[in-house]
Design a protein around this motif. Structure first.
Motif, PDB file in Angstrom:
ATOM      1  N   ALA A   1       0.828  -1.210   0.000  1.00 33.26           N
ATOM      2  CA  ALA A   1       0.000   0.000   0.000  1.00 33.26           C
ATOM      3  C   ALA A   1       0.860   1.257   0.000  1.00 33.26           C
ATOM      4  N   ARG A   2       1.926   1.251   0.766  1.00 32.63           N
ATOM      5  CA  ARG A   2       2.798   2.427   0.812  1.00 32.63           C
ATOM      6  C   ARG A   2       3.489   2.659  -0.537  1.00 32.63           C
ATOM      7  N   LEU A   3       3.826   1.598  -1.237  1.00 32.13           N
ATOM      8  CA  LEU A   3       4.434   1.750  -2.558  1.00 32.13           C
ATOM      9  C   LEU A   3       3.414   2.254  -3.575  1.00 32.13           C
ATOM     10  N   ALA A   4       2.186   1.768  -3.470  1.00 31.29           N
ATOM     11  CA  ALA A   4       1.132   2.266  -4.363  1.00 31.29           C
ATOM     12  C   ALA A   4       0.821   3.730  -4.070  1.00 31.29           C
ATOM     13  N   GLU A   5       0.908   4.103  -2.821  1.00 29.19           N
ATOM     14  CA  GLU A   5       0.610   5.479  -2.401  1.00 29.19           C
ATOM     15  C   GLU A   5       1.484   6.501  -3.132  1.00 29.19           C
ATOM     16  N   VAL A   6       2.731   6.122  -3.430  1.00 26.18           N
ATOM     17  CA  VAL A   6       3.654   7.075  -4.073  1.00 26.18           C
ATOM     18  C   VAL A   6       3.759   6.850  -5.578  1.00 26.18           C
ATOM     19  N   GLY A   7       2.825   6.073  -6.132  1.00 26.94           N
ATOM     20  CA  GLY A   7       2.726   6.008  -7.580  1.00 26.94           C
ATOM     21  C   GLY A   7       3.230   4.765  -8.268  1.00 26.94           C
ATOM     22  N   HIS A   8       3.740   3.798  -7.521  1.00 28.43           N
ATOM     23  CA  HIS A   8       4.172   2.558  -8.168  1.00 28.43           C
ATOM     24  C   HIS A   8       2.947   1.714  -8.535  1.00 28.43           C
ATOM     25  N   LYS A   9       3.065   0.943  -9.602  1.00 27.02           N
ATOM     26  CA  LYS A   9       1.958   0.109 -10.063  1.00 27.02           C
ATOM     27  C   LYS A   9       2.014  -1.226  -9.330  1.00 27.02           C
ATOM     28  N   VAL A  10       1.179  -1.344  -8.313  1.00 24.95           N
ATOM     29  CA  VAL A  10       1.222  -2.501  -7.421  1.00 24.95           C
ATOM     30  C   VAL A  10       0.049  -3.435  -7.703  1.00 24.95           C
ATOM     31  N   VAL A  11       0.374  -4.717  -7.833  1.00 24.72           N
ATOM     32  CA  VAL A  11      -0.633  -5.764  -7.993  1.00 24.72           C
ATOM     33  C   VAL A  11      -0.477  -6.719  -6.817  1.00 24.72           C
ATOM     34  N   PHE A  12      -1.602  -7.067  -6.187  1.00 24.81           N
ATOM     35  CA  PHE A  12      -1.567  -7.962  -5.036  1.00 24.81           C
ATOM     36  C   PHE A  12      -2.024  -9.364  -5.427  1.00 24.81           C
ATOM     37  N   ALA A  13      -1.295 -10.368  -5.007  1.00 25.71           N
ATOM     38  CA  ALA A  13      -1.761 -11.750  -5.090  1.00 25.71           C
ATOM     39  C   ALA A  13      -2.362 -12.078  -3.737  1.00 25.71           C
ATOM     40  N   ALA A  14      -3.683 -12.092  -3.665  1.00 26.04           N
ATOM     41  CA  ALA A  14      -4.397 -12.305  -2.408  1.00 26.04           C
ATOM     42  C   ALA A  14      -5.561 -13.245  -2.668  1.00 26.04           C
ATOM     43  N   ARG A  15      -6.164 -13.723  -1.571  1.00 19.98           N
ATOM     44  CA  ARG A  15      -7.260 -14.670  -1.746  1.00 19.98           C
ATOM     45  C   ARG A  15      -8.253 -14.538  -0.598  1.00 19.98           C
ATOM     46  N   GLY A  16      -9.375 -15.220  -0.748  1.00 22.24           N
ATOM     47  CA  GLY A  16     -10.367 -15.295   0.320  1.00 22.24           C
ATOM     48  C   GLY A  16     -11.105 -13.987   0.563  1.00 22.24           C
ATOM     49  N   ALA A  17     -11.605 -13.849   1.795  1.00 24.97           N
ATOM     50  CA  ALA A  17     -12.415 -12.691   2.163  1.00 24.97           C
ATOM     51  C   ALA A  17     -11.622 -11.395   2.077  1.00 24.97           C
ATOM     52  N   HIS A  18     -10.327 -11.466   2.371  1.00 22.10           N
ATOM     53  CA  HIS A  18      -9.484 -10.271   2.308  1.00 22.10           C
ATOM     54  C   HIS A  18      -9.407  -9.761   0.870  1.00 22.10           C
ATOM     55  N   ALA A  19      -9.187 -10.659  -0.071  1.00 18.94           N
ATOM     56  CA  ALA A  19      -9.121 -10.267  -1.481  1.00 18.94           C
ATOM     57  C   ALA A  19     -10.461  -9.708  -1.953  1.00 18.94           C
ATOM     58  N   GLN A  20     -11.549 -10.338  -1.538  1.00 17.69           N
ATOM     59  CA  GLN A  20     -12.874  -9.874  -1.959  1.00 17.69           C
ATOM     60  C   GLN A  20     -13.159  -8.475  -1.414  1.00 17.69           C
ATOM     61  N   ALA A  21     -12.785  -8.239  -0.159  1.00 15.38           N
ATOM     62  CA  ALA A  21     -12.989  -6.908   0.420  1.00 15.38           C
ATOM     63  C   ALA A  21     -12.144  -5.856  -0.293  1.00 15.38           C
ATOM     64  N   MET A  22     -10.940  -6.239  -0.702  1.00 16.29           N
ATOM     65  CA  MET A  22     -10.079  -5.313  -1.437  1.00 16.29           C
ATOM     66  C   MET A  22     -10.688  -4.975  -2.787  1.00 16.29           C
ATOM     67  N   ARG A  23     -11.318  -5.946  -3.429  1.00 12.63           N
ATOM     68  CA  ARG A  23     -11.996  -5.687  -4.709  1.00 12.63           C
ATOM     69  C   ARG A  23     -13.152  -4.700  -4.526  1.00 12.63           C
ATOM     70  N   GLU A  24     -13.902  -4.900  -3.465  1.00 13.49           N
ATOM     71  CA  GLU A  24     -15.141  -4.142  -3.278  1.00 13.49           C
ATOM     72  C   GLU A  24     -14.918  -2.772  -2.639  1.00 13.49           C
ATOM     73  N   LYS A  25     -13.985  -2.693  -1.690  1.00 13.33           N
ATOM     74  CA  LYS A  25     -13.822  -1.454  -0.909  1.00 13.33           C
ATOM     75  C   LYS A  25     -12.418  -0.861  -0.979  1.00 13.33           C
ATOM     76  N   GLY A  26     -11.507  -1.547  -1.683  1.00 16.13           N
ATOM     77  CA  GLY A  26     -10.129  -1.085  -1.693  1.00 16.13           C
ATOM     78  C   GLY A  26      -9.376  -1.583  -0.469  1.00 16.13           C
ATOM     79  N   LEU A  27      -8.226  -1.000  -0.215  1.00 14.68           N
ATOM     80  CA  LEU A  27      -7.371  -1.425   0.894  1.00 14.68           C
ATOM     81  C   LEU A  27      -7.133  -0.241   1.829  1.00 14.68           C
ATOM     82  N   THR A  28      -7.388  -0.456   3.103  1.00 15.49           N
ATOM     83  CA  THR A  28      -7.187   0.576   4.120  1.00 15.49           C
ATOM     84  C   THR A  28      -6.027   0.184   5.024  1.00 15.49           C
ATOM     85  N   VAL A  29      -5.175   1.145   5.350  1.00 15.87           N
ATOM     86  CA  VAL A  29      -4.079   0.943   6.288  1.00 15.87           C
ATOM     87  C   VAL A  29      -4.252   1.914   7.443  1.00 15.87           C
ATOM     88  N   LEU A  30      -4.286   1.382   8.646  1.00 13.07           N
ATOM     89  CA  LEU A  30      -4.322   2.191   9.868  1.00 13.07           C
ATOM     90  C   LEU A  30      -2.917   2.163  10.460  1.00 13.07           C
TER      91      LEU A  30
END
Length: 306
Positions: free
Chosen positions: A17-46
Motif C-alpha cells: 500500500a505504501r508503494l502504491a501510495e507514491v505512484g508505483h503500479k502494485v498488484v496484489f496476489a491475495a485470496r479469500g475474504a481479504h481479497a474480496q474486500a479489497m476488490r469491493e472497498k479497496g485497501l485501508t491501512v491504519l
C-alpha cells in the motif's frame, strides 16, 4: 516500478500500500475474504505513520494478462513459499523480475531459489508489526516499518539500487546491505526468541518482559546465536545482550505474528522458527533445550486449530 506483492497480509499489505501510495503500479496476489474486500472497498491501512485508503486495488487473479513485473515481494507465510515460487513461474514473471523475500526465518530465500533459480532472489528482512484487522484493513502497530535487503551474492547491483530508489520515496525505512545473510540471522535471533517465548506461554511482550517468561526468551536468544555462530555467521560478541535488551523498548501490548496466528487458530510458522533452531542445533551439535521445549510444546498447533 511495476510490483507484484504475493501475500497481502500485515507485511505485504502495508508495504504494498505504501508503494502504491507514491505512484508505483502494485498488484496484489491475495485470496479469500481479504481479497474480496479489497476488490469491493479497496485497501485501508491504519498506521502511526498516517492512515491510508487505496480505493482501487489490482488483484492478480482478476488480470487477464498479468504481464511482467520489475519486482516481486514475497510476503507469504513460510509454508507457502514454494507455492509462491510456482506462482511466479506460472505467470511467466520474466527473467528481469527481481524476487525479494520479506519472510520470517532464514530459509525462504533457499526455497525460492530452488524453484526459480538463485540468481533471481534477493534476501530481505522486515521490521514491522502489522496484521489484518478485518478483511480489507491492515493495522500497523509499531511506530517503525523497515526493510533491509541485499543480493545473495553480496554485490550492489543496478537492480538492487533501483529497488532502493523505489523504496526511498515511500513511508517506510529501507536499507541496501552487502551481507544480507548476517542481517537475516540478526532478525532471526530476535524473532525466534520473541515468537517462541510469547507463543508457548500465550503472553504478550509486557508479560514476557516483566515475568517468568523472560528467562525462556533469553535462553532462546543464547541458543539461536550459538547455532548461527556454529554455521559461521559473524554475529558480534555482545550480540546476545543487545537483543535481550530489545524487548524493553517494544510496546507492552505487542504480540508476535505467531501468537496472533495461534489465537486465531491458524497454522504456525514454528518449523521455520524455534523448530529450525532445534533442527539446526541437532545437526551442528549445539544444545538447544529451550528451542526444543517450544517446538515440542506447540507441535500440535503447527497445522492450526480452532
Amino acid at each position: 516500478m511495476r510490483i507484484l506483492v504475493i501475500g497481502a497480509g500485515g507485511v505485504g499489505g502495508y508495504f504494498g500500500a505504501r508503494l502504491a501510495e507514491v505512484g508505483h503500479k502494485v498488484v496484489f496476489a491475495a485470496r479469500g475474504a481479504h481479497a474480496q474486500a479489497m476488490r469491493e472497498k479497496g485497501l485501508t491501512v491504519l498506521s502511526p505513520a498516517g492512515d491510508l485508503h487505496l480505493p482501487e486495488v489490482q488483484i492478480l487473479s482478476d488480470l487477464a494478462e498479468p504481464g511482467t513485473f520489475d519486482l516481486a515481494l514475497v510476503c507469504v507465510k513460510l509454508a507457502d513459499t514454494e507455492a509462491a515460487g510456482e506462482l511466479l513461474k506460472g505467470i511467466g514473471a520474466g527473467p528481469g523480475t527481481a524476487v525479494l523475500s520479506t519472510q520470517n526465518g532464514i530459509e525462504g530465500e533457499a526455497i525460492l531459489g530452488r524453484v526459480l533459480g538463485r540468481d533471481d532472489i534477493i534476501g530481505g528482512a522486515t521490521y514491522i508489526s502489522a496484521h489484518i484487522k478485518e478483511p480489507g484493513v491492515i493495522e500497523h502497530v509499531t511506530p517503525h516499518a523497515r526493510i533491509v535487503f541485499g543480493e545473495l551474492s553480496g554485490q550492489e547491483t543496478p537492480r538492487a539500487r533501483a529497488i532502493l530508489e523505489a523504496f526511498s520515496s515511500a513511508k517506510f525505512e529501507s536499507e541496501l546491505v552487502g551481507d544480507i545473510e548476517t542481517q537475516l540471522w540478526r532478525k532471526f535471533v530476535l524473532l525466534a526468541a520473541f515468537s517462541g517465548a510469547c507463543t508457548l506461554r500465550r503472553e504478550d511482550c509486557g508479560a514476557i518482559r516483566d515475568g517468568e517468561g523472560r528467562k525462556l526468551y533469553e535462553a532462546l536468544i543464547r541458543e539461536t546465536v550459538a547455532v548461527g555462530r556454529a554455521k559461521g555467521v559473524p554475529l558480534e560478541e555482545d550480540f546476545e545482550g543487545k537483543v535481550m535488551g530489545n524487548i524493553d523498548r517494544l510496546p507492552a501490548a505487542m504480540k508476535p505474528s505467531m501468537l496472533i496466528d495461534l489465537e486465531r487458530g491458524k497454522p504456525l510458522e514454528l518449523p521455520w522458527l524455534s523448530g529450525a533452531v532445534a533442527r539446526l542445533g541437532d545437526e551442528l551439535g549445539v544444545p538447544t533445550p529451550a528451542s526444543h521445549e517450544v517446538a515440542e510444546g506447540l507441535a500440535d498447533k503447527v497445522k492450526g486449530s480452532a
